[in-house]
Design a protein around this motif. Structure first.
Motif, PDB file in Angstrom:
ATOM      1  N   LYS A 169      64.049  48.113  49.855  1.00 58.48           N
ATOM      2  CA  LYS A 169      63.916  47.970  51.297  1.00 58.48           C
ATOM      3  C   LYS A 169      62.602  48.565  51.777  1.00 58.48           C
ATOM      4  CE  LYS A 169      66.240  48.906  55.686  1.00 58.48           C
ATOM      5  NZ  LYS A 169      67.394  49.554  56.358  1.00 58.48           N
ATOM      6  N   ARG A 170      61.881  47.796  52.555  1.00 62.92           N
ATOM      7  CA  ARG A 170      60.582  48.246  53.039  1.00 62.92           C
ATOM      8  C   ARG A 170      60.730  49.110  54.287  1.00 62.92           C
ATOM      9  NH1 ARG A 170      56.003  45.349  51.422  1.00 62.92           N
ATOM     10  NH2 ARG A 170      55.014  45.748  53.431  1.00 62.92           N
ATOM     11  N   PRO A 171      59.878  50.111  54.434  1.00 57.12           N
ATOM     12  CA  PRO A 171      59.843  50.859  55.693  1.00 57.12           C
ATOM     13  C   PRO A 171      59.235  49.987  56.790  1.00 57.12           C
ATOM     14  CG  PRO A 171      58.032  51.533  54.288  1.00 57.12           C
ATOM     15  CD  PRO A 171      58.877  50.596  53.472  1.00 57.12           C
ATOM     16  N   ALA A 207      55.270  60.431  48.299  1.00 56.36           N
ATOM     17  CA  ALA A 207      56.034  61.635  48.607  1.00 56.36           C
ATOM     18  C   ALA A 207      56.714  61.522  49.966  1.00 56.36           C
ATOM     19  CB  ALA A 207      55.122  62.861  48.579  1.00 56.36           C
ATOM     20  N   ALA A 208      56.014  60.961  50.937  1.00 55.19           N
ATOM     21  CA  ALA A 208      56.589  60.784  52.269  1.00 55.19           C
ATOM     22  C   ALA A 208      57.807  59.867  52.215  1.00 55.19           C
ATOM     23  CB  ALA A 208      55.544  60.222  53.216  1.00 55.19           C
ATOM     24  N   LEU A 209      57.681  58.772  51.491  1.00 57.20           N
ATOM     25  CA  LEU A 209      58.791  57.819  51.394  1.00 57.20           C
ATOM     26  C   LEU A 209      59.950  58.414  50.596  1.00 57.20           C
ATOM     27  CD1 LEU A 209      56.637  54.621  50.807  1.00 57.20           C
ATOM     28  CD2 LEU A 209      57.846  55.247  52.905  1.00 57.20           C
ATOM     29  N   PHE A 265      58.846  55.066  58.538  1.00 57.86           N
ATOM     30  CA  PHE A 265      57.883  54.523  59.495  1.00 57.86           C
ATOM     31  C   PHE A 265      56.477  54.895  59.036  1.00 57.86           C
ATOM     32  CE2 PHE A 265      55.178  54.480  63.205  1.00 57.86           C
ATOM     33  CZ  PHE A 265      55.626  53.402  63.960  1.00 57.86           C
ATOM     34  N   ILE A 266      55.602  53.900  58.951  1.00 56.73           N
ATOM     35  CA  ILE A 266      54.203  54.110  58.573  1.00 56.73           C
ATOM     36  C   ILE A 266      53.329  53.522  59.667  1.00 56.73           C
ATOM     37  CG2 ILE A 266      52.396  53.650  56.861  1.00 56.73           C
ATOM     38  CD1 ILE A 266      54.640  53.124  54.814  1.00 56.73           C
ATOM     39  N   ASP A 267      52.328  54.272  60.089  1.00 60.67           N
ATOM     40  CA  ASP A 267      51.394  53.789  61.104  1.00 60.67           C
ATOM     41  C   ASP A 267      49.995  53.729  60.508  1.00 60.67           C
ATOM     42  OD1 ASP A 267      50.747  53.352  64.151  1.00 60.67           O
ATOM     43  OD2 ASP A 267      49.244  54.757  63.386  1.00 60.67           O
ATOM     44  N   THR A 268      49.362  52.565  60.626  1.00 61.09           N
ATOM     45  CA  THR A 268      48.026  52.374  60.087  1.00 61.09           C
ATOM     46  C   THR A 268      47.194  51.572  61.077  1.00 61.09           C
ATOM     47  OG1 THR A 268      46.768  51.628  58.145  1.00 61.09           O
ATOM     48  CG2 THR A 268      48.686  50.288  58.779  1.00 61.09           C
ATOM     49  N   ALA A 269      46.014  51.133  60.661  1.00 62.97           N
ATOM     50  CA  ALA A 269      45.158  50.282  61.492  1.00 62.97           C
ATOM     51  C   ALA A 269      44.171  49.568  60.585  1.00 62.97           C
ATOM     52  CB  ALA A 269      44.403  51.113  62.532  1.00 62.97           C
TER      53      ALA A 269
END
Length: 328
Positions: free
Chosen positions: A75-77, A41-43, A49-53
């Motif tokens: 295309k990848r974020p 849904a976000a994409l 932009f995705i932030d993870t760890a």
């Protein structure tokens, strides 16, 4: 979705990104399907932009991201991850070349890519910022093509200021929200001057700034809002931005009076962050599609007026700053 420059990397990213901590763990139960649906849904809404760890769910977050992006194709974020917190104990001596290389290889495997867009040192011990050898290792990883750029995620403003002394630190992730206003002082001035990207995390103060919590709100045992209120598991400032819960609830009621029309308090709080052009991207989390879609709407809100901004600064100075300003 509006975009902003991501520092000197040459990348442009959506000004609201997807914080992927909640789909990994320690925010209560989030099913695999709900996690995937939230990210889709976000994409779909335009987040790039995705932030993870690597520690979010012991790799679960990274793996879900890989699964979703492989399903979507195209295309990848821009995907930012972090390393270092897998160390046990989490001490400066563990930030060796071999450990850092191993963490990068694990994230490459989890995310199913040949090179990582951005790797951030994950709130390392303060002495790491005074250890040039660690940053030399990150330079080597860039030269080897394992990572394209690197940055730091910090607990304290002082750590961020020291980090950007290293010329190849391209981004700093820092807590910045209505309850944590100190970064807007010297730190943002310096990041602008050096063209360093700023990732604003914990934008809703662990949900407090949604206005949906009260004194009787219960959190599950595996939710950090239950087990880390006093810093029992990691830095206290990561939970409710370090503000005592009752103090924060009182301040939320003052903020509620400033929110107009059909704007939600969460949207209002995100728009406040976007008022500063030093911020490259803000990364609220989401556990389901509705939350993800709602987060994106803040990008379309009109700027907050000066009267509102002044009221929020006064509120911070009078009620919140004594608890947090000099600590972080």
């Amino acid at each position: 979705m509006k975009e902003r420059n991501f520092g000197r990397t040459g990348q442009r990213v959506s000004e609201i990104g997807f914080g992927a901590w909640a789909i990994g763990g320690t925010w209560g139960e989030v099913s695999h399907e709900d996690a995937k649906s939230a990210l889709h849904a976000a994409l779909d809404a335009g987040m790039t932009f995705i932030d993870t760890a690597d520690v979010y769910g012991d790799g679960r977050s990274e793996k879900i991201i890989a699964e979703v992006l492989n399903e979507r194709g195209g295309k990848r974020p821009f995907v930012a991850t972090k390393l270092g917190r897998r160390l046990s104990p989490h001490v400066a001596e563990g930030y060796t070349e071999s450990n850092l290389q191993a963490f990068v290889e694990r994230s490459l495997n989890n995310l199913q890519v040949d090179s990582l867009d951005l790797v951030q040192l994950h709130c390392p011990p303060t002495e790491i910022y005074y250890t040039p050898e660690v940053f030399d290792v990150m330079d080597k990883l860039v030269a080897a093509g394992k990572i394209r750029s690197y940055g730091v995620s910090v607990e304290k403003v002082e750590e961020g200021l020291k980090a950007i002394d290293y010329p190849n630190v391209s981004s700093v992730q820092i807590i910045y929200n209505i309850f944590r206003q100190r970064p807007a002082e010297l730190f943002f001035h310096e990041t602008r001057k050096r063209n360093v990207a700023v990732i604003a995390r914990v934008p809703l103060a662990s949900g407090l700034l949604t206005g949906k919590m009260n004194a009787n709100t219960a959190f599950s045992a595996d939710d950090h809002r239950a087990f880390n209120r006093n810093g029992e598991a990691f830095d206290k400032g990561e939970t409710f931005s370090g503000v005592p819960y009752d103090v924060a609830l009182d301040a939320v009621e003052d903020i509620r009076k400033l929110v107009k029309g059909d704007v939600t308090m969460a949207m209002f709080a995100l728009r406040w962050i976007l008022m500063d052009d030093a911020v490259s991207v803000v990364i609220p989390g989401a556990k389901n599609p509705a939350q993800a879609e709602a987060n994106t709407q803040a990008s379309n809100l009109a700027p907050l007026d000066q009267e509102t901004m002044t009221a929020l600064k006064t509120l911070y100075q009078q009620k919140i700053a004594p608890w947090v300003h000099q600590r972080w």
